[in-house]
Design an enzyme around this catalytic site. Structure first.
Site, PDB file in Angstrom:
ATOM      1  N   LYS A 183      56.817  35.929  37.411  1.00 38.81           N
ATOM      2  CA  LYS A 183      55.864  36.958  37.008  1.00 38.81           C
ATOM      3  C   LYS A 183      56.564  38.269  36.628  1.00 38.81           C
ATOM      4  CE  LYS A 183      52.030  34.611  37.350  1.00 38.81           C
ATOM      5  NZ  LYS A 183      52.439  33.246  37.664  1.00 38.81           N
TER       6      LYS A 183
HETATM    7  C1  LIG Z   1      46.435  32.951  35.876  1.00 30.98           C
HETATM    8  C2  LIG Z   1      47.045  32.693  37.229  1.00 30.98           C
HETATM    9  N1  LIG Z   1      46.299  32.890  38.336  1.00 30.98           N
HETATM   10  C3  LIG Z   1      46.788  32.675  39.560  1.00 30.98           C
HETATM   11  C4  LIG Z   1      48.082  32.242  39.749  1.00 30.98           C
HETATM   12  C5  LIG Z   1      48.537  31.975  41.140  1.00 30.98           C
HETATM   13  O1  LIG Z   1      49.532  32.854  41.575  1.00 30.98           O
HETATM   14  P1  LIG Z   1      50.587  32.398  42.678  1.00 30.98           P
HETATM   15  O2  LIG Z   1      51.515  31.420  42.049  1.00 30.98           O
HETATM   16  O3  LIG Z   1      51.272  33.675  43.074  1.00 30.98           O
HETATM   17  O4  LIG Z   1      49.832  31.809  43.803  1.00 30.98           O
HETATM   18  C6  LIG Z   1      48.901  32.017  38.622  1.00 30.98           C
HETATM   19  C7  LIG Z   1      50.264  31.503  38.683  1.00 30.98           C
HETATM   20  O5  LIG Z   1      51.112  31.630  39.369  1.00 30.98           O
HETATM   21  C8  LIG Z   1      48.377  32.252  37.326  1.00 30.98           C
HETATM   22  O6  LIG Z   1      49.105  32.041  36.240  1.00 30.98           O
END
Ligand SMILES: Cc1ncc(COP(=O)(O)O)c(C=O)c1O
Length: 399
Positions: A183
Site C-alpha cells: 500500500k
Molecule cells: C480495496 C481493498 N480493501 C481492503 C483491503 C484489505 O486490506 P488489508 O490487506 O490491510 O487487510 C484491500 C487490500 O489489501 C483492498 O485492496
C-alpha cells in the site's frame, strides 16, 4: 524470456530499521505510545475526528461495520470491483452485501446505482476508492443522508488522495485505510479506522475484547486497573512494532505520493499514442493517490484479450497485473449473487479489460521504460485492423 520488472518492491530504509529496533529494545511491543502517534498522524492527514489503529485494513472495515451494529437482516451496498475483504466483512457480520454498479470512468461506486439499490433494510453504503481515485463523496454523502444510511469508505487505496481539496477520510462517517506491504505506506500488515468520535470509540473497544476504554486512559499501563468488558469484542489492535515501521513511512508519505504521481504522468505521456489501450481518467478536482496505475485494453483494436495482453507484457520484460476479479465470480459468492454479471454491466465489461502497471516509489526510470516498451510492443504486435464501422464497446468512453 527477459525477467519481468518487479511489480512491487517495499521502500524500507534505515529509518524504519532504527525505529523498529528502538521498539524492540524498549520492552514495550504491543499497542502503546508509537501506535498513538501514528493514530494522530493519520487522523490529522485525513481531517477526521478520531482514529484507531488496527491489525489490518480488513480489521478496520470489520470494526466499522460492527461499530454501526450491522448484522443479520441488514443490507450494506458496495461494489463488486474490489478486494474480497470489502464484501467478506459485510458477510462476516451476518449482514447481506448488496452490489451496485460502478461509474465507467473511475470504476468507483455509482451513487445513482447505489441509491437505486436502497431498501428498507439498508443500513450503510460502502464505496471503495478504486486504484486511489477518490469517489464522488459529495454525491454519496447526500444520498446516504437522504436515506439515513451510514457512509463507510474503503480507502485501502486512497491514503493522501483528495477531492476538491478535501482529503479522503474527511467526509464519511468512518474510513478504513490499509498499511499492507504494497500500500501507499506500510506497517507490514496493519490498518486504521478514522471518523466520528462516537463510532471510533466503539470500534476501539471492539478492537480490544470489547473492553471499556476511556478517552483519557487509553494508554494507561496501570496493571491494577480492571477493564470492564461491555460488549463481545475481538482483538484487532495494532502493535507498537507495526507502528514503529509506520512512523518513518508516514514521514516519507508525501515523497512516496509525489513519486507515484510522477510515474503516472510519465506513463500517460509515454502511452498517449498507443491507441490499443485506454489511459485512466482523472476527474476535475480529484487528486488520486495512484495506488494503482490502470489501463484498459480496447477489444476492437486488439486481437488478444486482456489476460493474454498481461501475459505478453510480462514475457516482453515489463509487468502488469489484473485487479480485481468481480466478487460475484469468486466461488463462494457465485451462488449469493446469481445474475450479477448481467445486472452490473459496467463492472462486468470494465473488469474484463482493466489491468495495472507497476507504480511504486522504488520503480526506477529505467524499469518504467521497460514496462512502457513492453506495453507498446505488445499493443503493436497484437494490434487488430480497425473495423470500418467501429462497434461501440459498452463502457468504452473513447468512442
Ligand atoms: C480495496 C481493498 N480493501 C481492503 C483491503 C484489505 O486490506 P488489508 O490487506 O490491510 O487487510 C484491500 C487490500 O489489501 C483492498 O485492496
Amino acid at each position: 524470456m527477459t525477467e519481468p520488472v518487479p511489480f512491487f518492491q517495499p521502500a524500507i530504509g534505515e529509518e524504519e530499521i532504527a525505529e523498529v529496533s528502538d521498539t524492540l529494545r524498549s520492552g514495550w511491543l504491543t499497542t502503546g505510545p508509537k501506535t498513538a502517534r501514528l493514530e494522530s498522524s493519520i487522523r490529522d492527514l485525513a481531517g477526521a475526528q478520531d482514529a484507531v489503529a488496527t491489525s489490518s485494513g480488513t480489521a478496520a472495515l470489520h470494526l466499522a461495520l460492527l461499530a454501526i451494529g450491522a448484522g443479520p437482516g441488514d443490507e450494506v451496498i458496495t461494489t463488486a470491483l474490489t478486494c474480497a475483504a470489502t464484501v467478506n466483512v459485510i458477510a462476516a457480520t451476518g449482514a447481506t452485501p448488496v452490489l451496485a454498479d460502478v461509474c465507467p470512468d473511475t470504476l468507483n461506486l455509482d451513487a445513482r446505482k447505489a441509491e437505486a439499490a436502497v431498501t428498507g433494510r439498508t443500513v450503510a453504503v460502502l464505496p471503495v476508492h478504486y486504484a486511489g481515485h477518490p469517489c464522488a463523496m459529495g454525491e454519496l454523502a447526500q444520498m446516504a443522508h437522504r436515506h439515513g444510511l451510514v457512509l463507510i469508505e474503503d480507502a485501502a487505496h486512497a491514503l493522501g488522495a483528495a477531492l476538491d481539496g478535501r482529503p479522503v477520510g474527511s467526509t464519511a462517517d468512518l474510513t478504513a485505510f490499509s498499511f499492507y506491504a504494497t500500500k501507499l505506506m506500510t506497517t507490514g500488515e496493519g490498518g486504521m479506522l478514522v471518523g466520528r468520535t462516537d463510532l471510533v470509540e466503539r470500534a476501539r473497544s471492539l478492537a480490544s475484547h470489547g473492553e471499556q476504554w476511556e478517552a483519557d486512559d487509553r494508554r494507561s499501563l496501570d496493571a491494577e486497573a480492571w477493564r470492564d468488558v461491555v460488549q463481545p469484542g475481538l482483538k484487532y489492535r495494532m502493535s507498537d512494532v507495526q507502528a514503529s515501521l509506520g512512523l518513518p513511512q508516514f514521514a516519507k508519505l508525501d515523497g512516496f505520493l509525489r513519486r507515484r504521481r510522477e510515474i503516472a504522468e510519465a506513463y500517460v505521456e509515454a502511452l498517449a499514442e498507443t491507441e490499443q489501450v485506454e489511459l485512466p481518467t482523472v476527474r476535475p478536482g480529484a487528486r488520486p493517490s495512484w495506488h494503482l496505475f490502470t489501463l484498459r485494453t480496447r477489444p476492437r483494436l486488439l486481437s488478444i484479450g486482456r489476460d493474454e495482453f498481461v501475459r505478453q507484457v510480462r514475457l516482453a520484460g515489463g509487468n502488469a497485473a489484473r485487479q480485481f476479479r468481480p466478487i460475484y465470480r469468486e466461488p463462494y459468492y457465485r451462488d449469493r449473487f446469481p445474475g450479477a454479471h448481467t445486472a452490473l454491466p459496467v463492472t462486468e465489461n470494465e473488469a474484463a479489460r482493466v489491468l495495472s502497471l507497476p507504480v511504486h516509489p522504488r520503480l526506477t526510470e529505467r524499469a518504467q521504460a521497460r514496462v512502457v516498451d513492453a506495453v507498446v510492443h505488445v499493443a503493436r504486435r497484437f494490434g487488430a485492423e480497425v473495423p470500418r464501422q467501429p462497434q461501440r464497446v459498452e463502457g468504452d468512453l473513447s468512442t
